[in-house]
Design a protein around this motif. Structure first.
Motif, PDB file in Angstrom:
ATOM      1  N   GLU A  19       1.044   6.985  -6.543  1.00 11.10           N
ATOM      2  CA  GLU A  19      -0.132   7.812  -6.621  1.00 11.10           C
ATOM      3  C   GLU A  19       0.488   8.982  -6.640  1.00 11.10           C
ATOM      4  O   GLU A  19       0.081  10.138  -7.597  1.00 11.10           O
ATOM      5  CB  GLU A  19      -0.989   7.395  -5.841  1.00 11.10           C
ATOM      6  CG  GLU A  19      -2.058   8.432  -5.944  1.00 11.10           C
ATOM      7  CD  GLU A  19      -3.178   8.457  -4.801  1.00 11.10           C
ATOM      8  OE1 GLU A  19      -4.308   9.151  -5.033  1.00 11.10           O
ATOM      9  OE2 GLU A  19      -2.947   8.070  -3.482  1.00 11.10           O
ATOM     10  N   LYS A  20       1.371   9.580  -5.775  1.00  8.85           N
ATOM     11  CA  LYS A  20       1.944  10.983  -5.541  1.00  8.85           C
ATOM     12  C   LYS A  20       2.796  11.230  -6.953  1.00  8.85           C
ATOM     13  O   LYS A  20       2.593  12.049  -7.367  1.00  8.85           O
ATOM     14  CB  LYS A  20       2.602  10.997  -4.403  1.00  8.85           C
ATOM     15  CG  LYS A  20       3.265  12.403  -3.872  1.00  8.85           C
ATOM     16  CD  LYS A  20       4.022  12.244  -2.647  1.00  8.85           C
ATOM     17  CE  LYS A  20       4.573  13.593  -2.366  1.00  8.85           C
ATOM     18  NZ  LYS A  20       5.857  13.975  -3.064  1.00  8.85           N
ATOM     19  N   THR A  44       0.796  -1.171   0.030  1.00  2.00           N
ATOM     20  CA  THR A  44      -0.039   0.005   0.085  1.00  2.00           C
ATOM     21  C   THR A  44       0.869   1.365   0.070  1.00  2.00           C
ATOM     22  O   THR A  44       0.539   2.146  -0.718  1.00  2.00           O
ATOM     23  CB  THR A  44      -0.818  -0.117   1.153  1.00  2.00           C
ATOM     24  OG1 THR A  44      -1.684  -1.305   1.215  1.00  2.00           O
ATOM     25  CG2 THR A  44      -1.730   1.402   1.230  1.00  2.00           C
ATOM     26  N   THR A  96      -3.990  12.729  -1.484  1.00  2.00           N
ATOM     27  CA  THR A  96      -3.609  11.490  -1.647  1.00  2.00           C
ATOM     28  C   THR A  96      -4.862  10.793  -0.889  1.00  2.00           C
ATOM     29  O   THR A  96      -5.412  11.144   0.306  1.00  2.00           O
ATOM     30  CB  THR A  96      -2.348  11.080  -0.738  1.00  2.00           C
ATOM     31  OG1 THR A  96      -1.274  11.991  -0.987  1.00  2.00           O
ATOM     32  CG2 THR A  96      -2.183   9.703  -0.531  1.00  2.00           C
ATOM     33  N   GLN A  99       0.878   4.292  -2.755  1.00  2.00           N
ATOM     34  CA  GLN A  99       0.643   5.716  -2.551  1.00  2.00           C
ATOM     35  C   GLN A  99       1.689   6.553  -3.071  1.00  2.00           C
ATOM     36  O   GLN A  99       1.511   7.564  -3.375  1.00  2.00           O
ATOM     37  CB  GLN A  99       0.437   5.775  -0.938  1.00  2.00           C
ATOM     38  CG  GLN A  99      -0.909   5.304  -0.387  1.00  2.00           C
ATOM     39  CD  GLN A  99      -1.312   5.597   0.855  1.00  2.00           C
ATOM     40  OE1 GLN A  99      -0.652   6.677   1.376  1.00  2.00           O
ATOM     41  NE2 GLN A  99      -2.327   5.193   1.253  1.00  2.00           N
ATOM     42  N   TYR A 154      -6.660   1.235  -7.130  1.00  2.00           N
ATOM     43  CA  TYR A 154      -7.422   2.572  -7.403  1.00  2.00           C
ATOM     44  C   TYR A 154      -8.305   2.220  -8.492  1.00  2.00           C
ATOM     45  O   TYR A 154      -8.976   3.355  -9.107  1.00  2.00           O
ATOM     46  CB  TYR A 154      -6.170   3.518  -7.973  1.00  2.00           C
ATOM     47  CG  TYR A 154      -5.227   3.832  -6.736  1.00  2.00           C
ATOM     48  CD1 TYR A 154      -5.714   4.577  -5.779  1.00  2.00           C
ATOM     49  CD2 TYR A 154      -4.043   3.281  -6.699  1.00  2.00           C
ATOM     50  CE1 TYR A 154      -4.887   5.230  -4.530  1.00  2.00           C
ATOM     51  CE2 TYR A 154      -3.165   3.440  -5.524  1.00  2.00           C
ATOM     52  CZ  TYR A 154      -3.663   4.524  -4.650  1.00  2.00           C
ATOM     53  OH  TYR A 154      -3.011   4.749  -3.416  1.00  2.00           O
TER      54      TYR A 154
END
Length: 371
Positions: A314-315, A307, A366, A311, A347
């Motif tokens: 994603e950032k 995870t 986020t 993340q 996601y």
């Protein structure tokens, strides 16, 4: 009734008493009205804000609450404070930081109730034992002779704090509480027996607090008061002796070792380590390591890392400076296809689709907040 009115009128005319003195005892509806009217005004000085440390700065004030911003070297946070009843306040917490106050002083006559909606919050029992609030958990403590630090292991915490300052509870309010069978003295005495009491997630607690996040804004102040009274009634009847053993404790050495493991693996995100390698490096048994890590961070090591990596991805996708393949390498995926599959599973879209969408919604926060 007519005779009572005559007596009251004569007393007022003679100056022997005023209307408030007489009706305070005889008219509970007026007492309740006075309390609600006084509590509807936004205070300029909230006692609960002091618990958050010196980094608090007033952000905004409107007709129903005051909002504050926190910032220190570990991150940022925002709180919204509501005055409920005399001596009682309710705070919505939105934290993306490791801690908010390391220098909290004891507060005689203070009860603090915390509900965790998302993330993790550390509770210290004495100087050598630690327990962790997870989503849905409730904790209650007094600050009479001790202080505590609000620490968030994942740097992500959403929840509600309720503070009760016993000396500020007015006589009128005490009569209302008594009428509702709410016993703050009992709650305070039990809460003072140990550093924290923790109530694990259950339907009753969930029902009270979940609705505080969905209520319409224009009725929110009144609804908060109703739910607070409901909570205090439940706590009055709660069997604290039964729940006090429902904790998983970690020693100070276990806690410190697990934090070192966490900092190491997130600091070497491109690398891949087995449980045995990490346990040997930090001189802890694999079993203890797995138990402590999940207890502190809410997920097993590999699940947490997965995870966390996504993340970071994603950032980086939102920033738009690296290609999808470069991002996969940056977070430790040697196979871009496996990265795409993992990202889609988390996601609901591929990294390429997410990157395009981020160009439109560039300021979206986020989703889970670990980073």
């Amino acid at each position: 009734m007519k005779e009572e009115t005559k007596v009251r009128k004569a007393a007022e005319e003679s100056g022997q008493c005023n209307m408030r003195t007489v009706t305070t005892e005889d008219n509970p509806y007026k007492v309740a009205g006075d309390i609600l009217f006084a509590s509807s005004e936004v205070e300029s000085d909230f006692r609960s804000v002091d618990l958050y440390g010196s980094s608090v700065r007033r952000k905004k004030e409107d007709a129903i609450c005051s909002r504050f911003h926190l910032e220190n070297e570990s991150g940022t946070g925002d709180i919204a404070v509501y005055q409920t009843f005399p001596g009682m306040e309710l705070v919505y917490n939105d934290m993306h930081m490791e801690y908010c106050n390391k220098m909290q002083s004891p507060r005689p006559g203070f009860i603090e109730i915390n509900y965790c909606r998302e993330g993790r919050c550390e509770c210290a029992f004495g100087e050598r034992s630690y327990c962790y609030m997870a989503a849905g958990n409730l904790s209650i403590c007094t600050l009479h002779k001790k202080s505590h630090t609000s620490t968030f292991p994942t740097s992500h915490y959403h929840g509600i704090t309720i503070t009760i300052e016993l000396e500020e509870i007015t006589d009128e309010m005490r009569r209302i509480l008594k009428l509702l069978s709410i016993n703050l003295t009992r709650i305070s005495e039990f809460a003072g027996k140990q550093d924290f009491y923790m109530v694990r997630a259950n339907e009753t607690v969930q029902h009270i607090f979940s609705e505080l996040y969905t209520v319409q804004e224009h009725i929110k102040p009144s609804y908060i008061r109703i739910k607070l009274l409901e909570l205090l009634l439940i706590l009055t009847e709660m069997d604290f002796d039964r729940i006090k053993n429902d904790y998983v404790y970690f020693s100070k050495s276990q806690r410190n070792c697990t934090r070192q493991i966490h900092d190491f693996i997130v600091g070497h995100i491109k690398e891949h380590y087995t449980i045995e390698e990490l346990a040997e490096r930090f001189e802890i048994s694999p079993t203890a390591m797995k138990r402590c890590f999940k207890g502190m961070y809410g997920a097993p090591v590999y699940a947490y890392l997965r995870t966390y990596r996504l993340q970071i991805a994603e950032k980086l996708l939102r920033e738009g400076n690296l290609s999808v393949g470069e991002i996969a390498t940056e977070i430790g995926y040697t196979n871009p296809n496996k990265f795409t599959s993992a990202f889609r599973g988390e996601y609901g879209m591929t990294p390429t689709e997410y990157k395009k969408l981020s160009l439109i919604h560039i300021s979206e926060p986020t989703r889970l907040g670990m980073i």
